[in-house]
Design a protein around this motif. Structure first.
Motif, PDB file in Angstrom:
ATOM      1  N   ASP A 173      -3.734   6.088   3.339  1.00 15.34           N
ATOM      2  CA  ASP A 173      -4.039   5.421   2.075  1.00 15.34           C
ATOM      3  C   ASP A 173      -4.003   3.919   2.271  1.00 15.34           C
ATOM      4  O   ASP A 173      -3.540   3.406   3.303  1.00 15.34           O
ATOM      5  CB  ASP A 173      -3.074   5.860   0.973  1.00 15.34           C
ATOM      6  CG  ASP A 173      -1.622   5.520   1.268  1.00 15.34           C
ATOM      7  OD1 ASP A 173      -1.339   4.349   1.597  1.00 15.34           O
ATOM      8  OD2 ASP A 173      -0.760   6.427   1.173  1.00 15.34           O
ATOM      9  N   TYR A 174      -4.500   3.191   1.291  1.00 12.57           N
ATOM     10  CA  TYR A 174      -4.416   1.737   1.283  1.00 12.57           C
ATOM     11  C   TYR A 174      -4.084   1.278  -0.127  1.00 12.57           C
ATOM     12  O   TYR A 174      -4.393   1.935  -1.118  1.00 12.57           O
ATOM     13  CB  TYR A 174      -5.723   1.096   1.767  1.00 12.57           C
ATOM     14  CG  TYR A 174      -6.872   1.235   0.795  1.00 12.57           C
ATOM     15  CD1 TYR A 174      -7.071   0.312  -0.225  1.00 12.57           C
ATOM     16  CD2 TYR A 174      -7.756   2.304   0.898  1.00 12.57           C
ATOM     17  CE1 TYR A 174      -8.110   0.443  -1.129  1.00 12.57           C
ATOM     18  CE2 TYR A 174      -8.804   2.447   0.004  1.00 12.57           C
ATOM     19  CZ  TYR A 174      -8.983   1.507  -1.009  1.00 12.57           C
ATOM     20  OH  TYR A 174     -10.012   1.652  -1.904  1.00 12.57           O
ATOM     21  N   LEU A 175      -3.446   0.135  -0.223  1.00 19.19           N
ATOM     22  CA  LEU A 175      -3.156  -0.512  -1.492  1.00 19.19           C
ATOM     23  C   LEU A 175      -3.711  -1.923  -1.415  1.00 19.19           C
ATOM     24  O   LEU A 175      -3.306  -2.723  -0.558  1.00 19.19           O
ATOM     25  CB  LEU A 175      -1.651  -0.542  -1.747  1.00 19.19           C
ATOM     26  CG  LEU A 175      -1.207  -1.107  -3.098  1.00 19.19           C
ATOM     27  CD1 LEU A 175      -1.696  -0.217  -4.242  1.00 19.19           C
ATOM     28  CD2 LEU A 175       0.315  -1.237  -3.143  1.00 19.19           C
ATOM     29  N   GLY A 176      -4.701  -2.215  -2.300  1.00 19.15           N
ATOM     30  CA  GLY A 176      -5.361  -3.511  -2.264  1.00 19.15           C
ATOM     31  C   GLY A 176      -4.511  -4.615  -2.863  1.00 19.15           C
ATOM     32  O   GLY A 176      -3.487  -4.376  -3.529  1.00 19.15           O
ATOM     33  N   SER A 177      -4.936  -5.845  -2.652  1.00 18.76           N
ATOM     34  CA  SER A 177      -4.235  -6.999  -3.223  1.00 18.76           C
ATOM     35  C   SER A 177      -4.395  -7.005  -4.735  1.00 18.76           C
ATOM     36  O   SER A 177      -5.341  -6.426  -5.286  1.00 18.76           O
ATOM     37  CB  SER A 177      -4.800  -8.290  -2.620  1.00 18.76           C
ATOM     38  OG  SER A 177      -6.197  -8.377  -2.848  1.00 18.76           O
ATOM     39  N   PRO A 178      -3.478  -7.635  -5.464  1.00 26.97           N
ATOM     40  CA  PRO A 178      -3.533  -7.627  -6.934  1.00 26.97           C
ATOM     41  C   PRO A 178      -4.848  -8.187  -7.471  1.00 26.97           C
ATOM     42  O   PRO A 178      -5.410  -9.149  -6.940  1.00 26.97           O
ATOM     43  CB  PRO A 178      -2.342  -8.505  -7.331  1.00 26.97           C
ATOM     44  CG  PRO A 178      -1.407  -8.416  -6.165  1.00 26.97           C
ATOM     45  CD  PRO A 178      -2.271  -8.313  -4.949  1.00 26.97           C
ATOM     46  N   LEU A 179      -5.319  -7.557  -8.542  1.00 31.64           N
ATOM     47  CA  LEU A 179      -6.575  -7.935  -9.184  1.00 31.64           C
ATOM     48  C   LEU A 179      -6.270  -8.368 -10.616  1.00 31.64           C
ATOM     49  O   LEU A 179      -5.782  -7.567 -11.425  1.00 31.64           O
ATOM     50  CB  LEU A 179      -7.545  -6.751  -9.170  1.00 31.64           C
ATOM     51  CG  LEU A 179      -8.950  -6.978  -9.735  1.00 31.64           C
ATOM     52  CD1 LEU A 179      -9.739  -7.922  -8.838  1.00 31.64           C
ATOM     53  CD2 LEU A 179      -9.680  -5.635  -9.860  1.00 31.64           C
TER      54      LEU A 179
END
Length: 595
Positions: free
Chosen positions: A285-291
Motif C-alpha cells: 500500500d501507499y499513503l500520499g502526502s496531505p491534500l
C-alpha cells in the motif's frame, strides 16, 4: 567449457527438480469459516493505508459466487476484461482476463486475477482517503451507472456526515489500465486535509513460487529503483515488513504472467509499505502526502491501477504515455535483461511476418548464425585444420610421451606453422551462452509466448515437448516424469548434437573422448523438461552448424598423402636408421665407395 555448461544446466533445473520431487511442499492455505482473517487486509501501520479489515468485519470464507452476491456491484466490461467493482468499499475484487485461458483446453475458463474478500483466493485492489471525515474502508458508494466500459466512465460518490463529498471517477481503457481520479469537494465553511491511499491485498501466495530466475510477490519502482530483492512473500515473513519513501513510482504484486500494480500521482510524495501479516495475509500500500481542500473548493489527485497480463509492448506503451517509471521491469528479465529484451523484440518483429512463434524462433536462430558467421567460420576453419594435423600431433605424443614440456613446445610450433588456433572453437560457444539463456528467460517470463503453438503436436512453445515415445506417443495412459519424458524435439537435439560431434576432430585424450561421446545423450535428458521453443532453437542451431561444418570440411579436405610423410623430420619423424646397402635393381652389386 564442458564443466561450465554442465554446471549451468544443473543450476537451471537441478534444484527445481530435486525440491519438487524429494522435499515436502507446504500445503496451500485453505480459508475456513472460523477464521475471520480470511479476507485480505492487515492492521494499518504507521504511515500506511487503512487496512481492508481494520474497520469492517470480513465475510466468512465462502464460495466465490456467494461472496460476489454479498454487496451491490458495478459491472466491468471491456474487450479484454470481465468482472465487477464491489460498491461496498469501492474494491476492484472481481476480474477475469478473458483473452487468456487457464489451459489449452477449448472450454478452459478465463484466467482470474482478482477474487472478493471471503473467497479462498481473495485478492483485490482499493483506493480511498485518510483523515477527518474520510470514508471508511467499508463505505457503501453510489454509482452513476451500472456498467464501466472503455466508452462509459462511472463516478462513485460518498458524502461524509460533516458535508465533505468524496468522488472516484473510474475509467478503463481497452486493455488493462484503470484510471481513478480521486476528487474531494468541500461545500463547508472550514478547510479540510485528507491523504489519498491505495492498496493491493491478498490471501496466500498464489500457485507460483519465487525462484532464482523468477520473482513472484511484492515489487515496485520507488525513487527510480526497482524494489524486488527481499520483497518476496517468504522474505517479508522472515525479515519483517519494509517501507520506502518516494515521489511517484509504482508498487504491486506480480506473478509470472500477471500483475496488479498501483500507480500513484507521479507529482506527489508518498510512503510505500510491503507487509506480511498473520494468517497468510499480504498487502502492498501507499499513503500520499496531505491534500488540502479549501472551504467551498475542491481538490483531486489521479491514481491508476494496472491489472492484467504483463505484455511487454503494452507495458512500454503505458510507461511512455503516462510517465510510469520503469513499468517494463515488472517482467522478470533477470541478469541478462540487456540481451533478453532485444531478443524478445526481434522475436515479436519476426512474429509479425510469420504469424507463428515457432517460425520466429527459427528465424532468430538463422539471424544469430549469420551474425556469428565470421567467428564461426574461423572456428570451423581451425577445426578442419586440426583434423589435418591430428596425425602429426599423435606422432608427437608418441615421440615425447615422457617429456611433457618438450611435447608442449613441439605442439605450439606445429600450431604456429600450420596457423591453427586450438582455442578458436571456444569463442562462438561463449557468445552463444548468454543468447541461449536470454531466449530461455524470454520463453519463461514473456506472456506473449504463453500457449503459443508451432506445428502438429506442439501446442505450447513455452512448455516441454509433450510427445514422447515412452508412452507410445500418448497411446499408453501414463505420463513419465519430466526428466525422462523425452519428447521428439529433445531426441532430435541429441541426434543432431551427435552428428555435429562426428564432424569434429576426435579428442586425443581418451577421457575427453568418452566425455564427448556421452554429452549428446546427456543433454537430451537435460533439455527434456525445458520449453519446446528452447529445444527448437538448439536443434535448428545444430542443423545449421552441421551444414557449416560440412562446407568447411569440403574446403579443407584430408590430404591423400599421409601427413606424416610430408611432415618435417624434426617435428614428427622418428630418428632415421642407418641406410643399408641393397642390391641394385639390375642385379649388379653396388659400387664400392671411392677412397
Amino acid at each position: 567449457m564442458i564443466l561450465a555448461v554442465l554446471l549451468s544446466a544443473i543450476v537451471l533445473i537441478g534444484w527445481t527438480l530435486v525440491s519438487e520431487r524429494y522435499f515436502p511442499q507446504a500445503a496451500a492455505p485453505v480459508a475456513t469459516t472460523a477464521a475471520p482473517e480470511a479476507a485480505p487486509g492487515v492492521p494499518a501501520a504507521a504511515g500506511s493505508a487503512p487496512a481492508a479489515v481494520a474497520t469492517a468485519a470480513p465475510l466468512p470464507a465462502a464460495r466465490r459466487a456467494e461472496a460476489l452476491g454479498a454487496a451491490p456491484r458495478l459491472a466491468i466490461e471491456t474487450p479484454r476484461l470481465r468482472g465487477s467493482v464491489n460498491l461496498r468499499g469501492a474494491r476492484f475484487d472481481d476480474l477475469e482476463l478473458i483473452t487468456y485461458r487457464q489451459s489449452l483446453e477449448p472450454q478452459a475458463p478465463a484466467t482470474r486475477l482478482f477474487s472478493p474478500s471471503g473467497a479462498a483466493d481473495a485478492y483485490f485492489a482499493q483506493f480511498g482517503w485518510s483523515g477527518p471525515g474520510a470514508p471508511p474502508v467499508n463505505a457503501l458508494w453510489a454509482a452513476s451507472s451500472t456498467r464501466l466500459t472503455p466508452t462509459t466512465p462511472v463516478t462513485l460518490s460518498w458524502t461524509s456526515p460533516n458535508g465533505l463529498v468524496f468522488e472516484q471517477l473510474l475509467a478503463v481503457d481497452r486493455d488493462f489500465l484503470f484510471t481513478v481520479r480521486q476528487r474531494v469537494r468541500n461545500p463547508t465553511a472550514a478547510a479540510a486535509v485528507v491523504q489519498p491511499w491505495g492498496l493491493v491485498s491478498r490471501l496466500g501466495k498464489g500457485v507460483e513460487e519465487n525462484a532464482f530466475n523468477l520473482h513472484v510477490g511484492p515489487l515496485g519502482v520507488l525513487g527510480g529503483t526497482l524494489k524486488d530483492s527481499g520483497l518476496d512473500y517468504d522474505s517479508l515473513r522472515e525479515d519483517g515488513n519494509q517501507s520506502f519513501t518516494s515521489k511517484g513510482g509504482w508498487l504491486g504484486m506480480t506473478e509470472k504472467y500477471w500483475l496488479a500494480a498501483l500507480v500513484p500521482d507521479q507529482t506527489r510524495d508518498l510512503k510505500a509499505n510491503f507487509i506480511a501479516a498473520p494468517n497468510n495475509l499480504y498487502q502492498v500500500d501507499y499513503l500520499g502526502s496531505p491534500l488540502a481542500v479549501p472551504a467551498g473548493g475542491s481538490s483531486e489527485t489521479v491514481q491508476r491501477l494496472f491489472a492484467g497480463a504483463k505484455e511487454v509492448e503494452l507495458l512500454d506503451q503505458y510507461r511512455d504515455e503516462f510517465g510510469i517509471p520503469r513499468l517494463d521491469r515488472a517482467v522478470s528479465w533477470g541478469w541478462f535483461e540487456v540481451i533478453a529484451q532485444p531478443i524478445f523484440y526481434v522475436l515479436a518483429w519476426l512474429f509479425k511476418f510469420t504469424g507463428n512463434f515457432g517460425l520466429a524462433i527459427i528465424g532468430l536462430t538463422i539471424l544469430v548464425r549469420l551474425l556469428l558467421f565470421p567467428i564461426a567460420n574461423k572456428q570451423f576453419e581451425s577445426m578442419a585444420k586440426m583434423r589435418i594435423v591430428a596425425p602429426r600431433m599423435k606422432a608427437l605424443q608418441e615421440r615425447y610421451k615422457d617429456d611433457k614440456p618438450r611435447l608442449q613446445q613441439e605442439m605450439m610450433a606445429l600450431y604456429k606453422t600450420e596457423k591453427v588456433n586450438p582455442l578458436a572453437g571456444c569463442l562462438p560457444l561463449v557468445v552463444q551462452i548468454p543468447i541461449f539463456y536470454a531466449l530461455y528467460k524470454t520463453l519463461l517470463v514473456s506472456t506473449e509466448m504463453r500457449h503459443q503453438p508451432f506445428v502438429l503436436w506442439i501446442k505450447d512453445l513455452s512448455a516441454p515437448d509433450p510427445l514422447t515415445p515412452l508412452n507410445l506417443f500418448g497411446l499408453i495412459p501414463w505420463q513419465p516424469p519430466a526428466i525422462i519424458a523425452l519428447g521428439v524435439l529433445p531426441i532430435l537435439l541429441g541426434i543432431t548434437m551427435w552428428l555435429q560431434q562426428r564432424l569434429n576432430p576426435a579428442p586425443l585424450d581418451p577421457v575427453q573422448k568418452q566425455v564427448f561421446a556421452i554429452l549428446p545423450w546427456m543433454f537430451m535428458f537435460i533439455m527434456a523438461p525445458f520449453a519446446a521453443g528452447l529445444q527448437l532453437y538448439w536443434t535448428v542451431n545444430n542443423i545449421l552448424t552441421i551444414g557449416q561444418q560440412a562446407y568447411m570440411l569440403r574446403k579443407y579436405p584430408m590430404p591423400a598423402t599421409p601427413p606424416e610423410a610430408a611432415a618435417p623430420a624434426a617435428q614428427v619423424a622418428v630418428a632415421p636408421k642407418p641406410p643399408r646397402n641393397r642390391p641394385a635393381a639390375n642385379g649388379n652389386k653396388p659400387r664400392p665407395k671411392a677412397k
